[in-house]
Write a protein that holds these residues in place. Structure first.
Motif, PDB file in Angstrom:
ATOM      1  N   SER A   1      -3.227   1.825  21.785  1.00  0.00           N
ATOM      2  CA  SER A   1      -2.704   2.223  20.477  1.00  0.00           C
ATOM      3  C   SER A   1      -1.302   2.820  20.560  1.00  0.00           C
ATOM      4  O   SER A   1      -0.874   3.313  21.610  1.00  0.00           O
ATOM      5  N   TYR A   2      -0.614   2.754  19.430  1.00  0.00           N
ATOM      6  CA  TYR A   2       0.741   3.292  19.272  1.00  0.00           C
ATOM      7  C   TYR A   2       0.739   4.078  17.967  1.00  0.00           C
ATOM      8  O   TYR A   2       0.265   3.584  16.942  1.00  0.00           O
ATOM      9  N   TYR A   3       1.260   5.308  17.988  1.00  0.00           N
ATOM     10  CA  TYR A   3       1.230   6.170  16.810  1.00  0.00           C
ATOM     11  C   TYR A   3       2.613   6.246  16.165  1.00  0.00           C
ATOM     12  O   TYR A   3       3.645   6.259  16.852  1.00  0.00           O
ATOM     13  N   LEU A   4       2.612   6.329  14.831  1.00  0.00           N
ATOM     14  CA  LEU A   4       3.860   6.397  14.092  1.00  0.00           C
ATOM     15  C   LEU A   4       3.659   7.248  12.847  1.00  0.00           C
ATOM     16  O   LEU A   4       2.657   7.095  12.136  1.00  0.00           O
ATOM     17  N   ASN A   5       4.586   8.178  12.601  1.00  0.00           N
ATOM     18  CA  ASN A   5       4.566   9.005  11.397  1.00  0.00           C
ATOM     19  C   ASN A   5       5.704   8.613  10.476  1.00  0.00           C
ATOM     20  O   ASN A   5       6.762   8.150  10.930  1.00  0.00           O
TER      21      ASN A   5
ATOM     22  N   CYS B   1      -1.440  -7.727  16.591  1.00  0.00           N
ATOM     23  CA  CYS B   1      -1.870  -6.329  16.612  1.00  0.00           C
ATOM     24  C   CYS B   1      -2.291  -5.931  15.205  1.00  0.00           C
ATOM     25  O   CYS B   1      -2.041  -6.656  14.239  1.00  0.00           O
ATOM     26  N   PHE B   2      -2.944  -4.786  15.103  1.00  0.00           N
ATOM     27  CA  PHE B   2      -3.358  -4.255  13.804  1.00  0.00           C
ATOM     28  C   PHE B   2      -2.545  -3.014  13.468  1.00  0.00           C
ATOM     29  O   PHE B   2      -2.402  -2.115  14.309  1.00  0.00           O
ATOM     30  N   VAL B   3      -2.036  -2.971  12.253  1.00  0.00           N
ATOM     31  CA  VAL B   3      -1.348  -1.793  11.737  1.00  0.00           C
ATOM     32  C   VAL B   3      -2.269  -1.161  10.696  1.00  0.00           C
ATOM     33  O   VAL B   3      -2.673  -1.832   9.738  1.00  0.00           O
ATOM     34  N   LYS B   4      -2.610   0.116  10.882  1.00  0.00           N
ATOM     35  CA  LYS B   4      -3.605   0.760  10.031  1.00  0.00           C
ATOM     36  C   LYS B   4      -3.111   2.105   9.527  1.00  0.00           C
ATOM     37  O   LYS B   4      -2.428   2.837  10.261  1.00  0.00           O
ATOM     38  N   ALA B   5      -3.469   2.426   8.298  1.00  0.00           N
ATOM     39  CA  ALA B   5      -3.340   3.811   7.848  1.00  0.00           C
ATOM     40  C   ALA B   5      -4.296   4.643   8.682  1.00  0.00           C
ATOM     41  O   ALA B   5      -5.449   4.266   8.880  1.00  0.00           O
ATOM     42  N   ASN B   6      -3.814   5.781   9.176  1.00  0.00           N
ATOM     43  CA  ASN B   6      -4.630   6.586  10.089  1.00  0.00           C
ATOM     44  C   ASN B   6      -5.815   7.229   9.396  1.00  0.00           C
ATOM     45  O   ASN B   6      -6.887   7.366   9.980  1.00  0.00           O
TER      46      ASN B   6
ATOM     47  N   PHE C   1       1.889   2.854   5.162  1.00  0.00           N
ATOM     48  CA  PHE C   1       2.440   4.131   4.696  1.00  0.00           C
ATOM     49  C   PHE C   1       2.170   4.374   3.203  1.00  0.00           C
ATOM     50  O   PHE C   1       2.300   5.495   2.727  1.00  0.00           O
ATOM     51  N   LYS C   2       1.780   3.351   2.473  1.00  0.00           N
ATOM     52  CA  LYS C   2       1.380   3.569   1.078  1.00  0.00           C
ATOM     53  C   LYS C   2       0.075   4.344   0.982  1.00  0.00           C
ATOM     54  O   LYS C   2      -0.206   4.997  -0.020  1.00  0.00           O
ATOM     55  N   GLU C   3      -0.749   4.281   2.046  1.00  0.00           N
ATOM     56  CA  GLU C   3      -2.047   4.953   2.067  1.00  0.00           C
ATOM     57  C   GLU C   3      -2.017   6.281   2.792  1.00  0.00           C
ATOM     58  O   GLU C   3      -2.824   7.165   2.517  1.00  0.00           O
ATOM     59  N   ASP C   4      -1.099   6.443   3.752  1.00  0.00           N
ATOM     60  CA  ASP C   4      -1.098   7.651   4.581  1.00  0.00           C
ATOM     61  C   ASP C   4       0.278   7.822   5.206  1.00  0.00           C
ATOM     62  O   ASP C   4       1.013   6.855   5.406  1.00  0.00           O
ATOM     63  N   SER C   5       0.613   9.074   5.534  1.00  0.00           N
ATOM     64  CA  SER C   5       1.891   9.369   6.194  1.00  0.00           C
ATOM     65  C   SER C   5       1.816   9.176   7.702  1.00  0.00           C
ATOM     66  O   SER C   5       2.815   9.307   8.404  1.00  0.00           O
TER      67      SER C   5
END
Length: 324
Positions: free
Chosen positions: A134-138, A156-161, A186-190
């Motif tokens: 996994s890779y984390y992004l804020n 890969c999958f990009v998901k709201a955390n 980012f529309k769902e979560d920061s």
């Protein structure tokens, strides 16, 4: 004497309407000889009891009671049917714990931990729980497409955390599509989590406390008609959900043991539903839901039915365990 049960539903997230459906099913199947069920709708702006005539009565938040025609109704237990915030992320749990009111979900810390995919996986990795890279992004951070692809690969999958029902999730096949997928999340979560693609059989496993014992339900195999198990696949019939899953005895044993180990290690209570993908015989954890869908078509009720547990028994057991 019959117990007054508040069925909380709705919530603040994109899952609001799905939660309303779950709550209405709980309301339908609760045993009227044992319980007086009350539908309590939670929104950002109002909390209210919705009576049989669809009339609304405000909830008194200082003690979580309802005034109905001049009579104050207090509750013996809360049945949590809120998917997403504030019912699945620990906020409602902390509120009820402060009031000393029994509720059917796990405690507030465990709810917050499991709702945060990044924190959950980080907590379980020292126990050797297999999961995707996994890779984390804020929000606000610089996005380095090359670094992301180098870490997790493509697709890969990009998901709201911190979201459910596959809101804010995209499967990315090309690096050029990363920006749009990140914007969607980012529309769902920061906070977002970007994970490597695991190519294998996907299963969902319910673990509940039933008759005072941790019980692992039969696994459901997920076969999506779309590119992955997205919102359409989950709720609009674009998938096959096969219970029990068509997996080997070795795979079944491995995933049952792992699901039960996670439930007990994290100190979970009530209902949970964990998602795994098999790489060979090894199940890799994707996420855990602590207030899973509870409609007749939802995965956990499907699994309970296969195990010989009716909806009446499933819902009754949650209240019995909460009051225990």
């Amino acid at each position: 004497m019959k117990k007054n049960i508040a069925i909380i539903m709705g919530g603040y997230s994109s899952e609001h309407n799905i939660s309303i459906k779950s709550g209405n099913v709980v309301h339908k199947y609760l045993d009227r000889e044992k319980y007086n069920p009350y539908r309590i709708v939670i929104t950002k702006y109002r909390w209210y009891y919705l009576d049989e005539l669809e009339q609304e009565h405000a909830v008194e938040r200082s003690d979580f009671s309802v005034g109905i025609h001049g009579k104050k109704v207090q509750f013996d237990c809360v049945f949590n049917a809120i998917h997403g915030t504030p019912g699945e992320d620990g906020l409602m749990q902390a509120y009820f714990e402060l009031l000393g009111m029994p509720h059917t979900s796990c405690d507030h810390y465990e709810a917050a931990l499991t709702f945060n995919k990044r924190d959950l996986l980080s907590t379980l990795k020292p126990y050797g729980i297999p999961c995707a890279t996994s890779y984390y992004l804020n929000k606000g951070q610089t996005v380095d497409d090359d670094a992301i692809v180098d870490k997790v690969g493509l697709p890969c999958f990009v998901k709201a955390n911190r979201a459910g029902s596959s809101y804010g999730v995209s499967k990315v096949h090309n690096k050029a599509d990363l920006a749009n997928a990140i914007a969607t999340a980012f529309k769902e979560d920061s906070q977002i989590i970007i994970e490597s693609f695991l190519d294998g059989t996907e299963v969902s496993v319910g673990v509940i406390t039933f008759n005072n014992e941790v019980t692992v339900l039969p696994a459901t195999e997920i076969i999506s008609e779309n590119d992955f198990f997205d919102f359409e696949a989950k709720y609009l019939g674009k998938s096959q959900e096969i219970t029990p899953a068509r997996i080997s005895e070795k795979q079944e044993s491995n995933v049952r043991q792992l699901a039960e180990f996670i439930y007990k290690t994290l100190g979970l209570k009530g209902y949970t539903r964990s998602e795994f993908i098999f790489i060979g015989d090894v199940p890799h954890l994707l996420e855990i839901n602590t207030t899973p869908g509870l409609t007749e078509e939802s995965l956990l009720p499907q699994q309970a039915k296969t195990a010989g547990i009716s909806l009446e028994e499933l819902f009754d057991s949650a209240i019995v365990e909460a009051l225990r």
